[in-house]
Write a protein that holds these residues in place. Sequence first.
Motif, PDB file in Angstrom:
ATOM      1  N   UNK A  46      68.154  28.245  55.326  1.00 37.39           N
ATOM      2  CA  UNK A  46      66.959  27.503  55.731  1.00 37.39           C
ATOM      3  C   UNK A  46      66.989  26.066  55.201  1.00 37.39           C
ATOM      4  N   UNK A  47      67.359  25.877  53.939  1.00 32.15           N
ATOM      5  CA  UNK A  47      67.369  24.539  53.355  1.00 32.15           C
ATOM      6  C   UNK A  47      68.387  23.638  54.040  1.00 32.15           C
ATOM      7  N   UNK A  48      69.567  24.162  54.333  1.00 27.71           N
ATOM      8  CA  UNK A  48      70.594  23.395  55.043  1.00 27.71           C
ATOM      9  C   UNK A  48      70.037  22.916  56.379  1.00 27.71           C
ATOM     10  N   UNK A  49      69.403  23.804  57.106  1.00 26.95           N
ATOM     11  CA  UNK A  49      68.905  23.452  58.438  1.00 26.95           C
ATOM     12  C   UNK A  49      67.765  22.434  58.367  1.00 26.95           C
ATOM     13  N   UNK A  50      66.923  22.547  57.348  1.00 27.08           N
ATOM     14  CA  UNK A  50      65.847  21.574  57.194  1.00 27.08           C
ATOM     15  C   UNK A  50      66.416  20.174  56.945  1.00 27.08           C
TER      16      UNK A  50
END
Length: 321
Positions: A46-50
């Motif tokens: 999730x953090x990578x995609x954000x």
Amino acid sequence: MTVTETRTGWDLKTLRTHLQGLVDLEMWTIPYYMAAMYSITEPAHHAFRLIEAVIREEMLHLQLACNIANAYGQVPTFKPPVYQGKHIPHIDFSLNDPDPTQYYKPYSAEIGPLDEKRVNTMCLVEYPKWGMELPAATMRTERRDYGSIAEFYDAVSYGMCELVTELRSKVNQVDEFGYFYNRFPKQRITKDGPGGLAQALGFVDLIVDQGEGESKGDSAVAVEHRNTADGYKESWSHFRRFNDIRSNLSGLPPIYQASAEPGDEHAREARRILIKDFRRLLDILGDLFAGRPRDDFGACMAEVGGDILACWQHGVVPKFS
């Protein structure tokens, strides 16, 4: 954005200096965010995609800032950003009340992995205007630092309005991202004077809405400003996205372990290639916004991303100069 008619004494030289400053600031964010993102070992996290979604929008912000600069006769220049200490170009967080660095700490402007320092810095960079709009008295030309990116854009918008007769359309206008914004397809300034000013202020509205957001960063990004092709959490501002990561610091994704200095020849070579390719990216951007068409921008961006990842995989923190 609504800008009052109050005269604040902007001249063309000062406006151009400020516009180059905005280009420098937008450019600063991209490698910083990319380095943090590629330090994550799980691209589906999730953090990578954000962060990835924010980087794509920062590229749009850079393009729009450059288009505005060109319309006022400032051909943007590109040099490697400096990542040192706690210095972020043209932003002085202490000008906010309350000072956000008392909450978002520790922080660092040094390139590094996605950790508490980097997350706090990313939140600070995208920190919204807090409270009432700045009065015209604070927008004077001698100001060089602002409490937030939004305040910086507010100040420049005053100068743009005062010097609207200097605005020229179709000067080195670039559109690399129209395909990704079906509801905001016009990303070039196509009119002189007041008509072009309205377009330019529309660019500022998009940048601030996507980045810092309104209402302390917690309101939804306007529908017309959302990525319609490859976004993620398109209704979230950058500030909201980064605060979402920060809300679970104990659950940050796994990252590559790296040292500040290369431990072997493979690490040295990985860093050398990154510096070379990043320099080429800056040259491409310089050509694009000086009216010299290039068709290798997308490919070079991808190469720089791969180079950053290679540094992390070889155990060395990326460097861009």
